[in-house]
Design a protein around this motif. Structure first.
Motif, PDB file in Angstrom:
ATOM      1  N   ASP A 143       0.868  -1.189   0.000  1.00 34.18           N
ATOM      2  CA  ASP A 143       0.000   0.000   0.000  1.00 34.18           C
ATOM      3  C   ASP A 143       0.895   1.227   0.000  1.00 34.18           C
ATOM      4  O   ASP A 143       1.394   1.658   1.050  1.00 34.18           O
ATOM      5  N   THR A 144       1.074   1.804  -1.159  1.00 35.06           N
ATOM      6  CA  THR A 144       1.976   2.952  -1.272  1.00 35.06           C
ATOM      7  C   THR A 144       1.368   4.242  -0.721  1.00 35.06           C
ATOM      8  O   THR A 144       2.036   5.287  -0.721  1.00 35.06           O
ATOM      9  N   ASN A 145       0.150   4.186  -0.275  1.00 35.19           N
ATOM     10  CA  ASN A 145      -0.472   5.360   0.340  1.00 35.19           C
ATOM     11  C   ASN A 145      -0.353   5.360   1.864  1.00 35.19           C
ATOM     12  O   ASN A 145      -0.870   6.261   2.523  1.00 35.19           O
ATOM     13  N   THR A 146       0.310   4.310   2.361  1.00 31.72           N
ATOM     14  CA  THR A 146       0.479   4.214   3.809  1.00 31.72           C
ATOM     15  C   THR A 146       1.922   3.849   4.112  1.00 31.72           C
ATOM     16  O   THR A 146       2.453   2.849   3.593  1.00 31.72           O
ATOM     17  N   VAL A 147       2.542   4.692   4.944  1.00 30.36           N
ATOM     18  CA  VAL A 147       3.935   4.419   5.331  1.00 30.36           C
ATOM     19  C   VAL A 147       3.983   3.109   6.123  1.00 30.36           C
ATOM     20  O   VAL A 147       3.140   2.851   6.997  1.00 30.36           O
ATOM     21  N   GLY A 148       4.966   2.271   5.799  1.00 32.05           N
ATOM     22  CA  GLY A 148       5.131   1.021   6.520  1.00 32.05           C
ATOM     23  C   GLY A 148       5.988   0.034   5.747  1.00 32.05           C
ATOM     24  O   GLY A 148       6.488   0.342   4.652  1.00 32.05           O
ATOM     25  N   SER A 149       6.176  -1.131   6.340  1.00 36.44           N
ATOM     26  CA  SER A 149       6.943  -2.205   5.706  1.00 36.44           C
ATOM     27  C   SER A 149       5.991  -3.309   5.262  1.00 36.44           C
ATOM     28  O   SER A 149       5.116  -3.746   6.025  1.00 36.44           O
ATOM     29  N   TYR A 150       6.206  -3.751   4.030  1.00 36.27           N
ATOM     30  CA  TYR A 150       5.355  -4.778   3.445  1.00 36.27           C
ATOM     31  C   TYR A 150       6.245  -5.917   2.964  1.00 36.27           C
ATOM     32  O   TYR A 150       7.416  -5.710   2.625  1.00 36.27           O
ATOM     33  N   VAL A 151       5.661  -7.137   2.931  1.00 31.31           N
ATOM     34  CA  VAL A 151       6.440  -8.322   2.536  1.00 31.31           C
ATOM     35  C   VAL A 151       5.799  -8.975   1.320  1.00 31.31           C
ATOM     36  O   VAL A 151       4.581  -9.255   1.308  1.00 31.31           O
ATOM     37  N   ILE A 152       6.614  -9.225   0.329  1.00 24.41           N
ATOM     38  CA  ILE A 152       6.205  -9.987  -0.847  1.00 24.41           C
ATOM     39  C   ILE A 152       6.870 -11.369  -0.721  1.00 24.41           C
ATOM     40  O   ILE A 152       8.098 -11.456  -0.548  1.00 24.41           O
ATOM     41  N   THR A 153       6.063 -12.412  -0.815  1.00 25.85           N
ATOM     42  CA  THR A 153       6.591 -13.780  -0.682  1.00 25.85           C
ATOM     43  C   THR A 153       6.570 -14.466  -2.043  1.00 25.85           C
ATOM     44  O   THR A 153       5.532 -14.465  -2.740  1.00 25.85           O
ATOM     45  N   TYR A 154       7.711 -15.037  -2.403  1.00 22.77           N
ATOM     46  CA  TYR A 154       7.849 -15.772  -3.663  1.00 22.77           C
ATOM     47  C   TYR A 154       7.922 -17.272  -3.335  1.00 22.77           C
ATOM     48  O   TYR A 154       8.623 -17.668  -2.398  1.00 22.77           O
ATOM     49  N   SER A 155       7.249 -18.077  -4.186  1.00 22.41           N
ATOM     50  CA  SER A 155       7.216 -19.530  -3.943  1.00 22.41           C
ATOM     51  C   SER A 155       7.461 -20.272  -5.263  1.00 22.41           C
ATOM     52  O   SER A 155       6.928 -19.884  -6.308  1.00 22.41           O
ATOM     53  N   ALA A 156       8.257 -21.332  -5.188  1.00 22.41           N
ATOM     54  CA  ALA A 156       8.537 -22.165  -6.377  1.00 22.41           C
ATOM     55  C   ALA A 156       8.509 -23.643  -5.945  1.00 22.41           C
ATOM     56  O   ALA A 156       9.102 -24.016  -4.929  1.00 22.41           O
ATOM     57  N   THR A 157       7.853 -24.493  -6.750  1.00 22.83           N
ATOM     58  CA  THR A 157       7.747 -25.925  -6.453  1.00 22.83           C
ATOM     59  C   THR A 157       8.222 -26.713  -7.670  1.00 22.83           C
ATOM     60  O   THR A 157       7.746 -26.480  -8.790  1.00 22.83           O
ATOM     61  N   ASP A 158       9.159 -27.633  -7.423  1.00 24.89           N
ATOM     62  CA  ASP A 158       9.662 -28.409  -8.567  1.00 24.89           C
ATOM     63  C   ASP A 158       8.738 -29.595  -8.834  1.00 24.89           C
ATOM     64  O   ASP A 158       7.751 -29.806  -8.116  1.00 24.89           O
TER      65      ASP A 158
END
Length: 324
Positions: free
Chosen positions: A53-68
């Motif tokens: 949310d670029t309209n709210t100051v804070g830290s955000y987490v993007i999680t990436y996942s890969a399955t073989d």
């Protein structure tokens, strides 16, 4: 499906771009994504979850996942910090610079501010002394929740465009043979200085008016002793500290003193004299007769008159003081 490998190793995920990433409050964020590689199967698809949310100051987490293909799953995360480093934008309301007349009141129009974080307040500092000509600065400051401060200023010019107002009479009356006349006065919010356009009158900067040479009523080419005055006119200028000037035409009336000719070089004298005459009675006895006669003459201060007696012969002389 079983790929025939004894594979217990998950794919290796590589995050593209900065990690952590930073984005300015109020801007847009595009994630750089990630890739995955598996030791047995090579490139492996990556999925991501999370939002920023670029309209709210804070830290955000993007999680990436890969399955073989063997079912081994790996994850990786990126931290996205939405920060506010932009100061509020302060907008001054009304005229800038503003102008206010000396001696009047000043009401400031204030200012407004906008910021990506939302509503922000504005505080002002500085004063305007409307009793003193000069330039003054009002400073407006707005500080957002992240401590960013935005400022703007307004210049307020206190000016004097009002001319002085004469408060003394435009007519002065004095007696002859003196230099002092009087004092010219004027009101203004600043200091006033006076000047005069005249060959016979002079004035000090404070307004004290006088003749350069004391006037003599009898110096006129023609005059009558009828209570009339000898008049002088001149233009006086009153100028304040800002250069605003007002003019007044003044008249100085000079009166004769005592209604007499005080010039010893002119005047009419009246003289009296006595004459002694002799008469003949025919008997050889002489009688003396005294005759009083009057005469007029023009002289310096004192006239000498010659009179003729009423007797047979004889002249008389006398002195008299000239009067009007």
């Amino acid at each position: 499906t079983d790929d025939g490998y004894n594979d217990q190793t998950p794919p290796v995920i590589t995050i593209a771009g900065d990690n952590p990433a930073t984005v300015e409050l109020g801007s847009s964020y595009t994630d750089a994504g990630a890739t995955a590689n598996d030791a047995f199967h090579g490139d492996t698809p990556v999925t991501s979850s999370g939002s920023v949310d670029t309209n709210t100051v804070g830290s955000y987490v993007i999680t990436y996942s890969a399955t073989d293909k063997s079912g081994n799953t790996s994850t990786a995360t990126r931290t996205v910090n939405v920060v506010d480093t932009t100061a509020p934008v302060v907008t001054v309301t009304g005229d800038n610079p503003a102008t206010v007349e000396l001696g009047t009141s000043y009401s400031d129009a204030g200012a407004t501010a906008t910021d990506a974080s939302g509503s922000v307040s504005v505080v002002s500092s500085g004063t305007v002394d409307t009793n003193t000509v000069g330039s003054y600065v009002i400073t407006y400051t707005s500080t957002d929740a992240s401590g960013n401060a935005g400022t703007a200023t307004r210049t307020v010019n206190v000016t004097d465009t009002t001319v002085p107002v004469f408060t003394s009479s435009s007519t002065f009356t004095i007696d002859e043979n003196q230099t002092a006349v009087g004092t010219v006065t004027a009101t203004d919010l600043q200091t006033v200085t006076f000047s005069i356009a005249s060959d016979v009158l002079q004035i000090t900067s404070a307004g004290v008016l006088s003749f350069i040479t004391a006037p003599d009523f009898e110096s006129q080419s023609s005059f009558e002793y009828d209570n009339s005055t000898m008049d002088f006119t001149a233009t006086v200028t009153a100028t304040d500290a800002s250069g605003n000037a007002a003019t007044q035409v003044i008249t100085v009336k000079v009166r004769d003193v005592g209604g007499i000719d005080d010039n010893t070089n002119t005047g009419t004298g009246t003289a009296t004299g006595t004459a002694t005459v002799a008469t003949d009675t025919g008997t050889a006895v002489e009688e003396v007769e005294t005759v009083v006669s009057t005469a007029t003459g023009t002289a310096t201060g004192t006239g000498t008159g010659t009179g003729t007696g009423t007797g047979t012969t004889g002249t008389g002389s006398g002195t008299g003081t000239g009067v009007n």
